[in-house]
Scaffold this active site. Structure first.
Site, PDB file in Angstrom:
ATOM      1  N   TYR A 186       0.858  -1.191   0.000  1.00  0.00           N
ATOM      2  CA  TYR A 186       0.000   0.000   0.000  1.00  0.00           C
ATOM      3  C   TYR A 186       0.898   1.247   0.000  1.00  0.00           C
ATOM      4  O   TYR A 186       2.124   1.128  -0.008  1.00  0.00           O
ATOM      5  CB  TYR A 186      -0.958  -0.049   1.201  1.00  0.00           C
ATOM      6  CG  TYR A 186      -1.908  -1.230   1.118  1.00  0.00           C
ATOM      7  CD1 TYR A 186      -3.017  -1.188   0.284  1.00  0.00           C
ATOM      8  CD2 TYR A 186      -1.668  -2.401   1.834  1.00  0.00           C
ATOM      9  CE1 TYR A 186      -3.881  -2.274   0.176  1.00  0.00           C
ATOM     10  CE2 TYR A 186      -2.516  -3.492   1.730  1.00  0.00           C
ATOM     11  CZ  TYR A 186      -3.630  -3.421   0.902  1.00  0.00           C
ATOM     12  OH  TYR A 186      -4.468  -4.499   0.787  1.00  0.00           O
ATOM     13  N   ARG A 234       3.148  -0.897  11.144  1.00  0.00           N
ATOM     14  CA  ARG A 234       3.151  -2.262  10.595  1.00  0.00           C
ATOM     15  C   ARG A 234       3.885  -2.220   9.262  1.00  0.00           C
ATOM     16  O   ARG A 234       3.543  -1.417   8.385  1.00  0.00           O
ATOM     17  CB  ARG A 234       1.718  -2.747  10.388  1.00  0.00           C
ATOM     18  CG  ARG A 234       1.670  -4.211   9.996  1.00  0.00           C
ATOM     19  CD  ARG A 234       0.276  -4.789  10.055  1.00  0.00           C
ATOM     20  NE  ARG A 234       0.369  -6.180  10.471  1.00  0.00           N
ATOM     21  CZ  ARG A 234      -0.405  -7.147  10.008  1.00  0.00           C
ATOM     22  NH1 ARG A 234      -1.372  -6.882   9.158  1.00  0.00           N
ATOM     23  NH2 ARG A 234      -0.250  -8.380  10.433  1.00  0.00           N
ATOM     24  N   ARG A 332      -7.173 -13.689  10.719  1.00  0.00           N
ATOM     25  CA  ARG A 332      -8.251 -14.575  10.278  1.00  0.00           C
ATOM     26  C   ARG A 332      -8.735 -15.495  11.395  1.00  0.00           C
ATOM     27  O   ARG A 332      -9.909 -15.878  11.431  1.00  0.00           O
ATOM     28  CB  ARG A 332      -7.782 -15.390   9.074  1.00  0.00           C
ATOM     29  CG  ARG A 332      -7.622 -14.543   7.828  1.00  0.00           C
ATOM     30  CD  ARG A 332      -6.908 -15.293   6.748  1.00  0.00           C
ATOM     31  NE  ARG A 332      -5.543 -15.609   7.119  1.00  0.00           N
ATOM     32  CZ  ARG A 332      -4.733 -16.380   6.397  1.00  0.00           C
ATOM     33  NH1 ARG A 332      -5.171 -16.934   5.295  1.00  0.00           N
ATOM     34  NH2 ARG A 332      -3.494 -16.605   6.792  1.00  0.00           N
ATOM     35  N   CYS A 355      -8.927 -21.357  12.183  1.00  0.00           N
ATOM     36  CA  CYS A 355      -8.986 -20.875  10.798  1.00  0.00           C
ATOM     37  C   CYS A 355      -8.162 -21.815   9.930  1.00  0.00           C
ATOM     38  O   CYS A 355      -7.034 -22.165  10.275  1.00  0.00           O
ATOM     39  CB  CYS A 355      -8.420 -19.463  10.739  1.00  0.00           C
ATOM     40  SG  CYS A 355      -7.907 -18.973   9.095  1.00  0.00           S
ATOM     41  N   CYS A 358      -8.233 -20.840   4.293  1.00  0.00           N
ATOM     42  CA  CYS A 358      -8.758 -21.129   2.950  1.00  0.00           C
ATOM     43  C   CYS A 358      -8.943 -19.864   2.113  1.00  0.00           C
ATOM     44  O   CYS A 358      -8.993 -19.939   0.883  1.00  0.00           O
ATOM     45  CB  CYS A 358     -10.083 -21.872   3.061  1.00  0.00           C
ATOM     46  SG  CYS A 358     -11.406 -20.863   3.761  1.00  0.00           S
ATOM     47  N   CYS A 375     -16.788 -15.570   6.654  1.00  0.00           N
ATOM     48  CA  CYS A 375     -15.802 -16.640   6.884  1.00  0.00           C
ATOM     49  C   CYS A 375     -16.425 -17.943   6.417  1.00  0.00           C
ATOM     50  O   CYS A 375     -17.601 -18.205   6.672  1.00  0.00           O
ATOM     51  CB  CYS A 375     -15.445 -16.707   8.366  1.00  0.00           C
ATOM     52  SG  CYS A 375     -14.508 -18.179   8.806  1.00  0.00           S
ATOM     53  N   LYS A 443      -3.487 -29.015   1.524  1.00  0.00           N
ATOM     54  CA  LYS A 443      -4.861 -28.684   1.945  1.00  0.00           C
ATOM     55  C   LYS A 443      -5.245 -29.415   3.230  1.00  0.00           C
ATOM     56  O   LYS A 443      -6.421 -29.529   3.563  1.00  0.00           O
ATOM     57  CB  LYS A 443      -5.857 -29.025   0.834  1.00  0.00           C
ATOM     58  CG  LYS A 443      -5.842 -28.013  -0.296  1.00  0.00           C
ATOM     59  CD  LYS A 443      -7.017 -28.179  -1.210  1.00  0.00           C
ATOM     60  CE  LYS A 443      -7.886 -26.957  -1.207  1.00  0.00           C
ATOM     61  NZ  LYS A 443      -8.966 -27.032  -2.205  1.00  0.00           N
TER      62      LYS A 443
HETATM   63  C1  LIG Z   1      -9.907 -10.108   4.955  1.00  0.00           C
HETATM   64  C2  LIG Z   1      -8.562  -9.593   5.335  1.00  0.00           C
HETATM   65  C3  LIG Z   1      -8.397  -8.238   5.593  1.00  0.00           C
HETATM   66  C4  LIG Z   1      -7.142  -7.760   5.979  1.00  0.00           C
HETATM   67  N1  LIG Z   1      -7.009  -6.434   6.258  1.00  0.00           N
HETATM   68  C5  LIG Z   1      -5.812  -5.955   6.664  1.00  0.00           C
HETATM   69  C6  LIG Z   1      -5.676  -4.593   7.029  1.00  0.00           C
HETATM   70  O1  LIG Z   1      -6.618  -3.821   6.991  1.00  0.00           O
HETATM   71  N2  LIG Z   1      -4.455  -4.176   7.422  1.00  0.00           N
HETATM   72  C7  LIG Z   1      -3.369  -5.014   7.503  1.00  0.00           C
HETATM   73  O2  LIG Z   1      -2.282  -4.589   7.888  1.00  0.00           O
HETATM   74  N3  LIG Z   1      -3.488  -6.314   7.174  1.00  0.00           N
HETATM   75  C8  LIG Z   1      -4.676  -6.804   6.776  1.00  0.00           C
HETATM   76  N4  LIG Z   1      -4.811  -8.132   6.498  1.00  0.00           N
HETATM   77  C9  LIG Z   1      -3.674  -9.042   6.735  1.00  0.00           C
HETATM   78  C10 LIG Z   1      -3.782  -9.648   8.135  1.00  0.00           C
HETATM   79  O3  LIG Z   1      -3.646  -8.660   9.124  1.00  0.00           O
HETATM   80  C11 LIG Z   1      -2.709 -10.727   8.381  1.00  0.00           C
HETATM   81  O4  LIG Z   1      -1.449 -10.165   8.236  1.00  0.00           O
HETATM   82  C12 LIG Z   1      -2.815 -11.912   7.435  1.00  0.00           C
HETATM   83  O5  LIG Z   1      -4.148 -12.288   7.254  1.00  0.00           O
HETATM   84  C13 LIG Z   1      -2.023 -13.117   7.978  1.00  0.00           C
HETATM   85  O6  LIG Z   1      -2.293 -13.366   9.314  1.00  0.00           O
HETATM   86  P1  LIG Z   1      -3.412 -14.418   9.810  1.00  0.00           P
HETATM   87  O7  LIG Z   1      -2.942 -15.774   9.387  1.00  0.00           O
HETATM   88  O8  LIG Z   1      -3.452 -14.248  11.307  1.00  0.00           O
HETATM   89  O9  LIG Z   1      -4.677 -14.058   9.154  1.00  0.00           O
HETATM   90  C14 LIG Z   1      -6.043  -8.632   6.106  1.00  0.00           C
HETATM   91  C15 LIG Z   1      -6.227  -9.991   5.835  1.00  0.00           C
HETATM   92  C16 LIG Z   1      -7.460 -10.471   5.458  1.00  0.00           C
HETATM   93  C17 LIG Z   1      -7.619 -11.934   5.193  1.00  0.00           C
HETATM   94  S1  SF4 Z   2     -12.616 -17.802   5.347  1.00  0.00           S
HETATM   95 FE1  SF4 Z   2     -11.052 -19.357   5.597  1.00  0.00          FE
HETATM   96  S2  SF4 Z   2      -9.157 -18.143   5.770  1.00  0.00           S
HETATM   97 FE2  SF4 Z   2     -10.813 -16.719   6.085  1.00  0.00          FE
HETATM   98  S3  SF4 Z   2     -11.055 -16.671   8.290  1.00  0.00           S
HETATM   99 FE3  SF4 Z   2     -12.479 -18.193   7.543  1.00  0.00          FE
HETATM  100  S4  SF4 Z   2     -11.377 -20.135   7.660  1.00  0.00           S
HETATM  101 FE4  SF4 Z   2      -9.879 -18.490   7.841  1.00  0.00          FE
END
Ligand SMILES: Cc1cc2nc3c(=O)[nH]c(=O)nc-3n(C[C@H](O)[C@H](O)[C@H](O)COP(=O)(O)O)c2cc1C
Ligand code: SF4
Length: 727
Positions: A186, A234, A332, A355, A358, A375, A443
């Site tokens: 970004y 971040r 997530r 989670c 997916c 989700c 998967k």
């Molecule tokens: C639907 C969605 C929206 C996200 N929005 C942001 C966001 O607004 N700002 C950001 O820094 N990261 C955003 N991310 C990234 C998450 O903060 C995170 O880094 C990424 O999903 C991996 O971590 P997790 O496995 O805990 O989801 C987003 C991810 C998803 C899936």
């Molecule tokens: S849709 Fe899939 S990746 Fe996203 S939060 Fe739900 S289980 Fe996790």
């Protein structure tokens, strides 16, 4: 206490965090069209606070709606009129003891709005398919992408001001901190990136120049909000892209941010160009990014947040105990189960719905599709109606036919609500289409959800009848039937001998002699080495991945102009690399022995012994030598549904037996049935089950003046049958 480190407090600047669990920012794209905080925003974040997350960083909120909104309904903070809504949002989290921050983000080149005249660090065209949520992709466009124009110096200086104005509003609204989004490609991240920033002025080139814009924003925020207002940044520690940032620069940025007075660093990974590392699809293992926090902790004294694919409280506890990180970030995971912290606290780890990475619900079906958050495995995510779920006072007898995800979820929710559910499954195990996926390399996490929902059904004592295909007569004894029979493969009309065409379900035979699904072993279907997969969608992608991995030479033939167009894009990004015998960034899987070939706009016109005749869109015919043909064409399994309707049994249809789709739709529809079924069993003329009717309308439909019917008769009437009133 279980997990003592996870539940110990931490000081961040002058802020005391109650525990080490952080909701890392997640844009749920659920605000009003003008960016005003909505009731959905409040319900969603309040849920996460209620679940016990200590520090909640609200997702991308733009400081300038005019030049950049990352999603069509992200939050906005570019005017004082947003302060009251933001204050209600902060209050909804404070109420449950959480501390909270807002992440300020200018999306730059990756914006959803505006579509044209898009601002970036550099002038270029952006053509990333998973940026569809950030750009417009017309169905038959020759060129898919959008032009980006380089921000002028005057615009950069104006943005510095807009960021700090927005931060001031966040503070004014009562938030405890503010975060800058300088990750994932970004705007701030684009300026900071050695790969993305091609400027030749004082904002491009050396690290000092690339950091000039973000550090100017930090400085301006501190001037307006005071040095004691905690400011986090971040950023992507490693961009996982040739020419992009790697460890050395990742560490130096942490040092610079600490020197600039930041309260903490929130480490992320990757960019849109390195989609695997940025979005962590299923094959990415838990904790793959922890090394970065451990390294940063050695060079700075401020708290460090790590995130990416963290799912298990035990793992989080371990990295905290080992001092590899100060805080663990979940994004997530809190969509899939906002009650992760409190479940861990009460030792109910098994009840956590992990989670499965997916990206089907939270990305493909929501943000990518320009819709609000959802989700795949938690139908309550983004749907506040689930918080109002109540137990029935008058249980009804429910038969669910089909033990796939739609049927299991329907049975789970209906039973939680107090109904008497019998779940019929013709196979020897529950899971439906999900039982094959544990065979697909990468998967395996799908199995987490399958195990979770099966465990829940067992805990709920649902009457599960395996190896049982119920008859219409049997089902007629129930008050209502849910048909969740899924889809099955079929062989399209084709010349030649089709008797040897293998259904993909048989090709996905488990190579293990026995597992907990098949304790007695499973019959293997022997296939030759050259396989033609005929079809598309998940049936084809999963079967191809399975067969290629065990050494088969796979060619996929689909009539569609684009293969796997309905499959989740980030998983396809990884799979295309695997098909070409490579791997996505971070991953190191064993390459397939043979590349997988995909022929689009092509069909099979004849099947002969040892070969097939193919025809492409220009009617050109070729022959291909193959040992076996596997069909991946699927269609709904609706034979029983037709018989039930014919017999006047009250029946609803959900999941793939409506139309083959994905897990998100199956769970959503199954869950909705469980949520809606009630003792009145009223159906509208469209066949939809009714509940929550206005009191007077409910009374008018059910009152015992005029004809009176039993619940079963009501259902029969709804199915189009004539019934004699109950005496
Ligand atoms: C639907 C969605 C929206 C996200 N929005 C942001 C966001 O607004 N700002 C950001 O820094 N990261 C955003 N991310 C990234 C998450 O903060 C995170 O880094 C990424 O999903 C991996 O971590 P997790 O496995 O805990 O989801 C987003 C991810 C998803 C899936
Ligand atoms: S849709 Fe899939 S990746 Fe996203 S939060 Fe739900 S289980 Fe996790």
């Amino acid at each position: 206490m279980d997990f003592p480190h996870l539940f110990s407090p931490l000081r961040m600047g002058n802020l005391e965090l109650p525990n080490r669990i952080v909701h890392v920012p997640t844009d749920i794209s659920s605000s009003h069209a003008d960016g005003e905080v909505s009731e959905r925003d409040i319900a969603h974040h309040a849920d996460i606070a209620r679940g016990g997350t200590g520090f909640i960083i609200v997702g991308a909120t733009t400081p300038d709606m005019k030049t950049g909104r990352p999603t069509v309904t992200c939050l906005v903070a570019d005017g004082d009129n947003y302060i009251p809504g933001l204050a209600r949002l902060a209050e909804s989290m404070h109420r449950y003891g959480a501390r909270c921050a807002v992440q300020l983000q200018h999306p730059g080149r990756q914006c959803a709005i505006p579509r044209y005249n898009t601002l970036g660090a550099t002038d270029r065209v952006l053509k990333l398919p998973w940026s569809a949520g950030h750009e417009i992709v017309y169905e038959n466009a020759d060129e898919k992408g959008k032009e980006i124009r380089e921000a002028s110096i005057a615009e950069i200086l104006e943005l510095v001001d807009l960021f700090s104005e927005a931060a001031w509003r966040v503070k004014q609204a009562g938030f405890d901190a503010v975060e800058l989004h300088a990750a994932h490609g970004y705007l701030l991240s684009e300026f900071m990136s050695p790969f993305l920033n091609m400027r030749t002025d004082r904002f491009g080139g050396s690290l000092e120049n690339r950091m000039r814009f973000p550090l100017a924003v930090v400085d301006s925020i501190q001037k307006k909000c005071g040095h004691s207002f905690p400011l986090l940044v971040r950023y992507s520690f490693d961009e996982w892209c040739e020419g992009g940032r790697t460890t050395e620069e990742g560490l130096e940025i942490a040092r610079q941010l600490e020197r600039a007075g930041c309260a903490a660093v929130d480490l992320s990974m990757g960019m849109q160009e390195s989609a695997g590392a940025g979005f962590d699809p299923m094959p990415y293992p838990q904790g793959w990014a922890t090394y970065a926090a451990a390294a940063v902790k050695k060079v700075v004294g401020i708290p460090v947040i790590t995130s990416h694919s963290l799912r298990d409280p035990a793992y989080c506890e371990q990295i905290l105990a080992e001092g590899q990180t100060d805080l663990v970030g979940l994004a997530r995971q809190l969509l899939a189960d906002p009650y992760w912290p409190v479940k861990a606290r009460y030792g109910k780890v098994k009840s956590i719905r992990r989670c499965i990475s997916c990206l089907g619900g939270c990305w493909q079906e929501s943000l990518m599709a320009q819709k609000e958050i959802a989700c795949s495995i938690n139908a309550a995510c983004g749907n506040p109606a689930y918080a109002q779920m109540t137990r029935t006072t008058k249980p009804v007898q429910v038969a669910v036919v089909g033990g796939g995800p739609a049927g299991m979820e329907a049975a789970r929710i209906a039973t939680e609500r107090g109904h008497l559910v019998t779940l019929f499954e013709k196979a020897g195990e529950l899971g439906g289409a999900m039982k094959y996926v544990c065979l697909v390399p990468g998967k395996e996490k799908m199995r987490w959800y399958l195990d979770w929902v099966r465990d829940q059904l067992v805990e709920l004592n649902v009457d599960i009848r395996l190896n049982h295909a119920p008859t219409v007569e049997e089902l007629g004894e129930f008050d209502v039937v849910l048909n969740a029979t899924g889809a099955r493969s079929f062989v399209p009309e084709v010349a030649g001998d089709t008797s040897r065409v293998v259904p993909f379900e048989d090709a996905m035979a488990c190579p293990k002699i026995a597992c907990d699904c098949y304790p007695g072993g499973r019959k293997l279907r022997k296939l030759g080495s050259r396989i033609l997969l005929w079809g598309d969608s998940y049936a084809a992608t999963d079967t191809a991945a399975f067969l290629a991995n065990i050494g088969k030479e796979v060619t996929i033939v689909t009539e569609n102009p684009e293969f796997a167009a309905d499959c989740e894009v980030i998983h396809m990004y990884v799979l295309w690399k695997r098909f070409a015998q490579g791997d996505a960034e971070v991953l190191e899987s064993r390459p397939y022995p043979h590349p997988v070939r995909v022929l689009t706009s092509t069909t099979v016109v004849e099947i002969r012994p040892g070969e097939v005749v193919l025809q492409d869109k220009d009617f050109v015919r070729t022959t291909l030598a193959v040992d076996d043909v596997v069909t991946c064409h699927t269609r709904p399994e609706v034979a029983l549904l037709g018989q039930l309707r014919e017999a006047g049994v009250a029946v609803l249809n959900v999941g793939d037996s409506v139309r083959p789709r994905n897990l998100y739709h199956a769970v959503k529809e199954g869950s909705a049935f469980g949520h809606e079924v009630d003792e009145h069993l009223l159906f509208n003329p469209n066949g939809a089950i009714l509940n929550d009717l206005p009191l007077d309308v409910l009374a008018q439909l059910t009152r015992e003046t005029g004809p009176s019917y039993t619940a079963r008769q009501m259902a029969a009437i709804a199915a189009g049958h004539t019934e004699e009133p109950h005496a």
